[in-house]
Design a protein around this motif. Structure first.
Motif, PDB file in Angstrom:
ATOM      1  N   GLU A 105       0.831  -1.218   0.000  1.00  0.00           N
ATOM      2  CA  GLU A 105       0.000   0.000   0.000  1.00  0.00           C
ATOM      3  C   GLU A 105       0.859   1.259   0.000  1.00  0.00           C
ATOM      4  O   GLU A 105       0.503   2.267  -0.609  1.00  0.00           O
ATOM      5  N   HIS A 106       2.008   1.189   0.669  1.00  0.00           N
ATOM      6  CA  HIS A 106       2.784   2.425   0.865  1.00  0.00           C
ATOM      7  C   HIS A 106       3.438   2.931  -0.408  1.00  0.00           C
ATOM      8  O   HIS A 106       3.711   4.127  -0.525  1.00  0.00           O
ATOM      9  N   PHE A 109       1.050   5.341  -1.541  1.00  0.00           N
ATOM     10  CA  PHE A 109       1.099   6.529  -0.679  1.00  0.00           C
ATOM     11  C   PHE A 109       2.276   7.424  -1.085  1.00  0.00           C
ATOM     12  O   PHE A 109       2.137   8.642  -1.210  1.00  0.00           O
ATOM     13  N   SER A 177      -9.570   1.694   0.232  1.00  0.00           N
ATOM     14  CA  SER A 177      -9.352   2.727   1.274  1.00  0.00           C
ATOM     15  C   SER A 177      -8.121   3.548   0.970  1.00  0.00           C
ATOM     16  O   SER A 177      -8.073   4.751   1.244  1.00  0.00           O
ATOM     17  N   THR A 178      -7.095   2.904   0.452  1.00  0.00           N
ATOM     18  CA  THR A 178      -5.896   3.651   0.061  1.00  0.00           C
ATOM     19  C   THR A 178      -6.233   4.605  -1.076  1.00  0.00           C
ATOM     20  O   THR A 178      -5.832   5.777  -1.061  1.00  0.00           O
ATOM     21  N   ALA A 181      -8.126   7.587   0.253  1.00  0.00           N
ATOM     22  CA  ALA A 181      -7.262   8.484   1.037  1.00  0.00           C
ATOM     23  C   ALA A 181      -6.382   9.306   0.092  1.00  0.00           C
ATOM     24  O   ALA A 181      -6.235  10.525   0.248  1.00  0.00           O
ATOM     25  N   ILE A 182      -5.831   8.649  -0.894  1.00  0.00           N
ATOM     26  CA  ILE A 182      -4.977   9.334  -1.873  1.00  0.00           C
ATOM     27  C   ILE A 182      -5.761  10.426  -2.598  1.00  0.00           C
ATOM     28  O   ILE A 182      -5.263  11.539  -2.802  1.00  0.00           O
ATOM     29  N   ASP A 284      -7.644   5.741   7.908  1.00  0.00           N
ATOM     30  CA  ASP A 284      -8.203   4.771   6.945  1.00  0.00           C
ATOM     31  C   ASP A 284      -7.089   4.080   6.165  1.00  0.00           C
ATOM     32  O   ASP A 284      -7.148   2.884   5.892  1.00  0.00           O
ATOM     33  N   TYR A 285      -6.103   4.869   5.782  1.00  0.00           N
ATOM     34  CA  TYR A 285      -5.008   4.315   4.985  1.00  0.00           C
ATOM     35  C   TYR A 285      -4.193   3.295   5.796  1.00  0.00           C
ATOM     36  O   TYR A 285      -3.805   2.238   5.277  1.00  0.00           O
ATOM     37  N   ARG A 289      -3.384  -0.888   5.153  1.00  0.00           N
ATOM     38  CA  ARG A 289      -2.150  -1.695   5.244  1.00  0.00           C
ATOM     39  C   ARG A 289      -2.433  -3.019   5.955  1.00  0.00           C
ATOM     40  O   ARG A 289      -1.887  -4.057   5.577  1.00  0.00           O
TER      41      ARG A 289
END
Lengths: 298, 298
Positions: A105-106, A109, A177-178, A181-182, A284-285, A289
């Motif tokens: 996920e990161h 991000f 969710s990622t 958030a992004i 959320d982010y 993860r």
């Protein structure tokens, strides 16, 4: 200008009455971001708008400290309270699955991180802010030769050390969710004032700021002992150490700039709302993860 | 999509008919940017729209070369023709006034440069482009410690060596032509596609690209002999040398990225128009340096 900390809708300066009505109305309609914000920040019981007004005043009261102290205390309360955020708990002594959830996920991000910081650089008129963002992007994404790989590169190496190649990481789309958030950070960075964007993005670097224990944080981002032991691979230590070393400076320099420019440009209320919104997106982010980690379990 | 090279108004792909009518109409109304573009690129005599169509096809014909070769040849024709651009002529063996005109206007250009490149970085999805822009901004604005000052810092030192302190330089607002050019680049970088912005900004670095003589340029940006002699102060040589050394790489790497992404994203026509528009803005801006130089004469 007052802004809603759940959706950034604008209201007249200091108009907590209008904000209270807005929050109550949106919560009544079960809009999840507003319900969550009320529950976590003001009250878990259904409360008439007029009773929310003094609670809002109290929540947004800076007291005698600078804006940055208020941001720090809200951040600590949210992520490092008596019951820390679930991802923070999981990262104390992380499993392979948790670290891989982090990696997959990161990387999304960090790509958004570049975009957000670049928007701040494009939209600011303050050369100090340009220099700060340039430095930050060099550390996070640019790197400086083979001896100083970027944080992004260290992340991909952590994935490789755990058996997931970078091609696989890069080819995996973000979880919903990622993605949401992004999109929220993109919106903040491209459309809200650059001072708010600066606060929204760099307050998140408090997550790895190792000075927060002295301010009441119940734990660090991870148990620093894992940097010495052999419970996680060297590449994971290198990635975690980087944040542990860089994020004190990154978050504190940025918050000093936020104190200065939010004051000069009369954007204190705006920054308060936007920093809280960003913290909710981050919440959320971080859950995303853990969701991703589940797919590496067993 | 075809775009007007004088105002970036959009037309259907390959619709040179519509573009010709637009150019003829705007020129008829004496709109200066359209009149100038027609005069310099197609014809100096009043010509009906239908006769402009084949001229436009010819002007925008890439021939067998890549897009970047077309951009280079247009740039050479405009700035390094048999009669070079007046600023280029003045810079061959520059007076103190010319160098000071350069300093005072160029600090505004470089601040916009940061904003434009940051917008490209914020809006691209290609990590190669992020790395390229980060590198470029480090050279132009960030610097790397006392031993590698930024191009911006070298510019201010050139001003100081000629007797004008940086506080005076920074406090001087841009001339109207500089202001208009900057607004044009801001618009391109924030609103047109990032591939066009990349072409618009970095094609300008061809100005100091010392490889253009082999492609027909009548002169270099300045007579390279001034880097060895003592006709200009050392700080001016340091500034000019920096561009002379960096801009070959900057412009050529960027144009290779433009070739690739304009092809992949089907933005060739858009890039052609936007690069020409940027060259016209640059023309005006270089004239502003000479206007400013006048104030230092005598």
């Amino acid at each position: 200008m007052t802004k809603c900390p759940a959706c950034l809708a604008p209201f007249a300066p200091d108009d907590y009455q209008a904000l209270a009505i807005h929050l109550a109305t949106r919560a009544q309609a079960s809009e999840p971001d507003h319900v969550r914000w009320l529950n976590q920040n003001l009250t878990r019981t259904k409360t008439p708008a007029e009773e929310l007004v003094p609670m809002l005043r109290d929540c947004f009261d800076l007291g005698r400290g600078p804006l940055s102290a208020w941001i720090r205390s809200k951040f600590i309360r949210k992520f490092f309270g008596p019951t820390p955020h679930p991802f923070v708990s999981a990262l104390q002594h992380p499993s392979r699955a948790v670290l891989l959830g982090y990696v997959v996920e990161h990387q999304h991000f960090l790509r958004q991180w570049v975009r957000s910081c670049a928007f701040i650089m494009a939209r600011t008129d303050a050369s100090e802010v340009v220099h700060y963002e340039l430095d930050n992007l060099n550390t996070e994404f640019g790197g400086a030769g083979e001896r100083h790989p970027s944080h992004y590169e260290l992340l991909l190496r952590m994935g490789e050390s755990l058996g997931v190649g970078r091609a696989d990481v890069l080819a995996t789309p973000p979880l919903p969710s990622t993605r949401r958030a992004i999109a929220g950070w993109e919106e903040i960075a491209s459309s809200e004032s650059w001072v708010e964007a600066l606060a929204a993005m760099h307050s998140l670097e408090l997550i790895a700021n190792r000075n927060l224990r002295a301010e009441g944080a119940s734990v660090h981002y991870f148990d620093p002992k894992i940097l010495d032991g052999d419970t996680v691979p060297d590449a994971a230590k290198a990635f975690l150490r980087e944040g542990y070393e860089a994020d004190v400076g990154h978050s504190e320099q940025a918050l000093a700039l936020v104190d200065r420019f939010a004051g000069e440009r009369h954007l204190v209320e705006e920054v308060q709302a936007t920093a809280l919104r960003s913290a909710d997106l981050f919440d959320d982010y971080l859950i995303a993860r853990l969701e991703r980690a589940d797919s590496f379990e067993g």
